[in-house]
Design a protein around this motif. Structure first.
Motif, short mmCIF file in Angstrom:
data_model
loop_
_atom_site.label_atom_id
_atom_site.label_comp_id
_atom_site.label_asym_id
_atom_site.label_seq_id
_atom_site.Cartn_x
_atom_site.Cartn_y
_atom_site.Cartn_z
N ARG A 142 39.66 70.98 -1.00
CA ARG A 142 39.42 69.78 -0.19
C ARG A 142 40.07 68.55 -0.80
O ARG A 142 40.11 67.51 -0.15
N PHE A 143 40.50 68.64 -2.05
CA PHE A 143 41.05 67.45 -2.69
C PHE A 143 42.56 67.47 -2.60
O PHE A 143 43.18 68.51 -2.71
N GLU A 144 43.13 66.28 -2.47
CA GLU A 144 44.58 66.21 -2.44
C GLU A 144 45.09 65.30 -3.54
O GLU A 144 44.38 64.40 -3.98
N TYR A 147 43.29 62.82 -6.09
CA TYR A 147 41.90 63.21 -6.20
C TYR A 147 41.76 64.44 -7.08
O TYR A 147 40.95 64.49 -7.99
N LEU B 227 37.44 57.05 -7.39
CA LEU B 227 37.43 58.26 -6.56
C LEU B 227 36.27 58.25 -5.60
O LEU B 227 36.41 58.60 -4.42
N ILE B 231 40.23 56.03 -3.23
CA ILE B 231 41.21 55.39 -4.12
C ILE B 231 42.11 54.41 -3.38
O ILE B 231 42.89 53.69 -3.98
N LEU B 273 32.95 64.01 -3.37
CA LEU B 273 34.20 64.39 -2.72
C LEU B 273 34.03 65.62 -1.84
O LEU B 273 34.78 65.80 -0.88
N LEU B 274 33.05 66.47 -2.15
CA LEU B 274 32.86 67.65 -1.31
C LEU B 274 32.46 67.22 0.10
O LEU B 274 32.86 67.83 1.09
N PRO B 277 35.95 63.87 1.34
CA PRO B 277 37.13 64.13 0.50
C PRO B 277 37.98 62.90 0.22
O PRO B 277 38.75 62.89 -0.72
#
Lengths: 360, 289
Positions: A142-144, A147, B227, B231, B273-274, B277
């Motif tokens: 899910r992170f790009e 991140y 984060l 960002i 973030l889960l 995102p």
């Protein structure tokens, strides 16, 4: 740039490609040296010569240098692992020091607590790191870009704390002291040289495995996901599966490297696996040539020897010299040594061969 | 209850510092799409400049303003000299360059000022307020952060340069066609980030003592804040920084030992973030195919 064209269009665009200057046609990233445009005996002979050099070298060097070379090869395996993830798949990880530590501690605990022979600790260390990498790779889907880089960075920083916290297993701050393995009797090798050959064998195996993984369907899928994720999905590539696989394979290599480090150094402690180690892997990967297999060895040399050289240059501020070396390298060869010189070399060989009139 | 409030307030004060540094990271990320790993060390170096000035006998706020000016110019110079050559290089080359900067600043500071801890004066007296709920120092730090945020907001909202910088960050090509000097805007962005980082360094130094490795932990929390907030979002960076400061304090007091502080930060990032995102306030990037 020719590499951005879809594959099927290559034939139709031949006249256009012919008008592109030759240098632009060299595909990057290339899997140098595996795609050298040589006939096969030459390629194998060159490989054999390199390996022969690696076999003869330890007998011409002092024990200290043999140990240093062993370290270089260990770092090379770790950088190779990072290259699979960051170079070929485009997922930037700043946390591979954490997986390196996991591999090292797996080997150390197995040897120290359960008396497992050193060579048998590599498969479990690789396996555990593979599982950890897949587990970490699942949320990472899910992170790009930034991140993911920063999440892995946080993991690298958290790792020493976790190692200290679970001190019944890891020995806490003091770490674990291991007995250095004895060379098999009858070979006439001393301990350092035997470990050198052991690590060399693992390195060669790792490079062969990485080449097999990356030079086929899987490698193409990974590169496609890196270059254009949406187009990759449209072409039917199972993106989550390949991204997780890349994460697992990458941490497997790095974990094995960690286990080797534990065996060779004979000591593990949380402070050996600082954030700086993770950053070093990334630096090594970028300096050697991202998305190249041979670049990993250059990267290993860089992160092992340049800090020492910097120390010789300036006692007062060695890390400033190291930092300057990194800046200079990136200005002169933004694609790394192998990533910059490799395509140039391939181009030069093609030119040489076509001048001789040999078939391409 | 009293202790809880006390922890929340001191968490906010720590969070304000993380927020400033997170703001600096966001500035650079928006301008150049680059995570600046050297941000903490740049702030540390600025703090040493302030320390030198204060020791030379300058009044605190005079030294503060001079340091901000020097940091601004220094930041612009770094963008021009160090970052510009890798502008079009692969992203990893740029990352390696900022790591190189980190090492250079850390090593230079150690060489010039030595690795011993130095005391740094605080401009705010350390008096308890409201029945020891908070201290005047905490209030001062939070106030400075809010002032920085307000100044930045006004700069981006009401000045032509601010508008030009937003345009350059959002769409460099179109901005260039409108006659905006994009390169200069990027340099100003780096300068501003360096100055904001200097504020963070000067605010944190009285509490942590000054040494070349002072900012490494702070930088990690600033990353975490940036984060969590997203960002790309300055407001998000400030709120994220505050969340990190408060969470760190509460978890450290009530749940687990402080030796797992960074692990808490890691879990916090992954949890947020889960579910989001792009962070709490970040915008998802929509790509044209």
């Amino acid at each position: 740039m020719s590499e951005s064209l879809p594959v099927g269009a290559a034939g139709k665009l031949a006249p256009i490609r012919a008008s592109v200057p030759n240098a632009a046609k060299v595909r990057w990233p290339c899997n140098w040296p595996w795609n050298w445009p040589w006939n096969w005996p030459w390629r194998w002979l060159a490989g054999a010569a390199l390996i022969a050099l690696a076999v003869v070298l330890p007998f011409a060097l002092s024990n200290y240098h043999v140990f240093t070379l062993t370290q270089v090869m260990i770092y090379a395996i770790a950088v190779l692992g990072l290259n699979i993830l960051t170079g070929y798949n485009g997922q930037i990880s700043l946390g591979h020091g954490g997986f390196f530590a996991a591999g090292a501690y797996t080997a150390a605990i197995l040897m120290h607590r359960y008396g497992v022979p050193y060579w048998a600790t590599l498969p479990p260390a690789g396996l555990i790191c593979f599982v950890l990498g897949v587990l970490f790779g699942l949320p990472a889907l899910r992170f790009e870009g930034p991140y993911l880089a920063l999440v892995t960075l946080a993991m690298a920083v958290a790792m020493p704390q976790l190692l200290k916290y679970f001190d019944t297993w890891t020995g806490g701050q003091q770490g674990i002291v291991l007995v250095k393995p004895l060379p098999p009797p009858g070979l006439g090798l001393d301990r350092d040289r035997w470990l050198y050959f052991f690590v060399l064998a693992v390195l060669l195996l790792a490079m062969r495995l990485a080449a097999n993984l990356l030079n086929g369907r899987t490698g193409r899928a990974l590169v496609a996901i890196r270059d254009h994720p949406i187009a990759a999905v449209a072409m039917g590539i199972n993106t989550p599966r390949y991204k997780t696989l890349a994460f697992g394979a990458s941490t497997l290599f790095t974990g094995v490297a960690g286990a080797l480090a534990a065996i060779v150094v004979g000591f593990v402690a949380p402070e050996s696996f600082s954030l700086f180690l993770s950053l070093s892997f990334l630096v090594g990967s970028a300096v050697g040539g991202i998305a190249t297999i041979g670049g990993a060895i250059v990267g290993g040399f860089f992160i092992e020897s340049v800090p020492n050289l910097a120390n010789d240059v300036s006692d007062a501020a060695p890390w400033a010299i190291y930092g300057l070396a990194m800046l200079l390298f990136m200005y002169l060869m933004p694609r790394g040594l192998v990533g910059t010189l490799g395509p140039w070399f391939v181009h030069a060989m093609r030119k040489f061969r076509s001048a001789r009139g040999a078939p391409k | 209850m009293h202790q809880l409030l006390q922890q929340i307030f001191s968490g906010l004060a720590a969070g304000a510092i993380y927020a400033s540094l997170a703001l600096a990271l966001v500035m650079i990320y928006r301008a150049t799409n680059l995570v600046n790993f050297a941000q903490g060390e740049m702030a540390m170096f600025s703090t040493y400049i302030a320390w030198t000035l204060v020791n030379a006998g300058l009044p605190f706020w005079g030294a503060f303003l001079i340091t901000l000016a020097v940091s601004f110019l220094g930041g612009m110079a770094i963008e021009r000299i160090v970052i510009r050559p890798v502008e079009n290089a692969p992203i990893l080359a740029a990352v390696v360059v900022t790591i190189g900067l980190l090492l250079i600043f850390n090593s230079l500071a150690g060489w010039i000022y030595s690795y011993t801890l130095q005391e740094f004066p605080s401009p705010f007296p350390d008096r308890p307020l409201f029945g020891a709920l908070m201290t005047t120092r905490d209030i001062g730090v939070i106030a400075v952060t809010l002032v920085v945020l307000a100044v930045l907001f006004c700069f981006f909202r009401f000045t032509t340069t601010g508008l030009a910088m937003r345009a350059a960050a959002q769409n460099p090509e179109s901005a260039r066609l409108c006659g905006i000097h994009v390169g200069r805007m990027l340099a100003i962005g780096w300068g501003l980030a360096a100055a904001i980082g200097a504020v963070a360094g000067i605010m944190v130094a009285p509490a942590l003592f000054l040494d070349p490795n002072m900012m490494s932990g702070v930088l990690l929390y600033a990353f975490t804040g940036a984060l969590i907030g997203g960002i790309t979002s300055p407001v998000g960076a400030v709120i994220g920084g505050l969340i990190v400061g408060v969470t760190e304090n509460l978890v450290g007091t009530y749940l687990i030992a402080s030796q797992l502080k960074f692990t808490v930060a890691l879990i916090l990032i992954i949890l947020v973030l889960l579910f989001r995102p792009n962070g709490l306030f970040g915008t998802a990037i929509v790509r044209r195919v």
